[in-house]
Design a protein around this motif. Structure first.
Motif, mmCIF file in Angstrom:
data_model
loop_
_atom_site.group_PDB
_atom_site.id
_atom_site.type_symbol
_atom_site.label_atom_id
_atom_site.label_comp_id
_atom_site.label_asym_id
_atom_site.label_seq_id
_atom_site.Cartn_x
_atom_site.Cartn_y
_atom_site.Cartn_z
ATOM 1 N N ARG A 108 0.823 -1.215 -0.151
ATOM 2 C CA ARG A 108 -0.121 0.029 -0.094
ATOM 3 C C ARG A 108 0.823 1.306 -0.086
ATOM 4 N NH1 ARG A 108 -3.923 -2.094 4.746
ATOM 5 N NH2 ARG A 108 -5.684 -2.821 3.347
ATOM 6 N N SER A 126 1.308 6.093 6.787
ATOM 7 C CA SER A 126 -0.206 6.008 6.993
ATOM 8 C C SER A 126 -0.842 5.333 6.213
ATOM 9 C CB SER A 126 -0.592 7.486 7.263
ATOM 10 O OG SER A 126 -0.468 8.215 5.851
ATOM 11 N N ALA A 127 -0.294 5.363 4.886
ATOM 12 C CA ALA A 127 -0.802 4.363 3.807
ATOM 13 C C ALA A 127 -1.024 2.952 4.067
ATOM 14 C CB ALA A 127 -0.388 4.515 2.362
ATOM 15 N N ASP A 174 -2.134 1.426 6.686
ATOM 16 C CA ASP A 174 -3.248 0.722 7.484
ATOM 17 C C ASP A 174 -4.658 1.303 6.590
ATOM 18 O OD1 ASP A 174 -1.818 -0.486 9.224
ATOM 19 O OD2 ASP A 174 -1.632 1.452 10.110
ATOM 20 N N ASP A 175 -4.347 1.954 5.297
ATOM 21 C CA ASP A 175 -5.381 2.860 4.656
ATOM 22 C C ASP A 175 -5.696 1.778 3.276
ATOM 23 O OD1 ASP A 175 -6.963 4.161 3.161
ATOM 24 O OD2 ASP A 175 -5.666 6.044 3.078
ATOM 25 N N SER A 214 -8.129 2.063 1.250
ATOM 26 C CA SER A 214 -8.540 2.992 0.219
ATOM 27 C C SER A 214 -7.333 2.792 -0.941
ATOM 28 C CB SER A 214 -8.717 4.438 0.591
ATOM 29 O OG SER A 214 -7.690 5.115 0.668
#
Length: 213
Positions: free
Chosen positions: A74, A126-127, A129-130, A132
């Protein structure tokens, strides 16, 4: 005076990798060697073993890796989207070194260290756990994997074919990575079999673990 022979045209080899795969890491080191002895430029893309193995029965020892493996890919996709495809190479190199040589794991500390090493903003962690980012991840994954089928893993390499269509293949899986002209000779052989119409498979059982040198 006769003209000097033209230099061979540089070809682009697109390689799809998951940073946590040791075999893909070794193949990518081989490709960096190939670049030194053949007119080849390696361009990195991301696939995901977690995407590949969704819905499949996997051995217990691999199940946690399937969960933890989402984070780094991610972040790779987020970095590419925000800073360009060219950042995947240094980011993958940093992640691979930390994972396979430094045994730094797959968590946020490793990812943060890799981002720093690649000169990227650490906020990209931060990506991890994202979810999206998963749609773009799946698109890039399938761009690499669909041409070779679902029964293979990483690495997958695409090269230009003689008719303009890309030649796509899984592997080679090898250890350790050949160096110098040995790397170039293997590349020549790989291209020879990959460009042979109707060629599908050449394989033998592995008798050693990955060797990182």
């Amino acid at each position: 005076m006769s003209a000097a022979p033209a230099s061979p045209e540089t070809i682009t080899a697109d390689i799809w990798v998951d940073p946590r795969c040791p075999w893909a890491w070794i193949t990518s080191r081989w490709m960096l060697e190939v670049e030194q002895v053949r007119p080849v430029e390696t361009r990195f893309h991301i696939m995901s073993l977690s995407v590949l193995n969704e819905g499949r029965e996997v051995p217990e020892k691999y199940r946690q890796g399937m969960i933890d493996g989402w984070a780094n890919v991610r972040v790779c996709i987020a970095a590419q989207e925000q800073h360009g495809t060219e950042v995947l190479r240094p980011l993958y190199n940093a992640m691979g070194r930390l994972i396979h040589h430094e045994k730094a794991g797959l968590g946020h500390d490793m990812i943060t260290a890799a981002l720093k090493e690649a000169g990227l903003p650490v906020e990209l962690v931060s990506a991890a756990d994202d979810d999206s980012w998963d749609e773009k991840l799946r698109i890039q994954h399938h761009e690499g994997m669909d041409p070779v089928g679902s029964e293979v893993g990483t690495p997958v390499i695409h090269v230009p074919g003689p008719d303009g269509e890309p030649l796509a293949f899984f592997g080679p899986v090898l250890t350790p990575a050949p160096r110098g002209e040995a790397a170039g000779k293997l590349w020549d052989g790989v291209l020879a079999v990959a460009s042979t119409d109707g060629f599908f498979e050449l394989k033998r059982g592995r008798d050693r673990d990955p060797i990182f040198d």
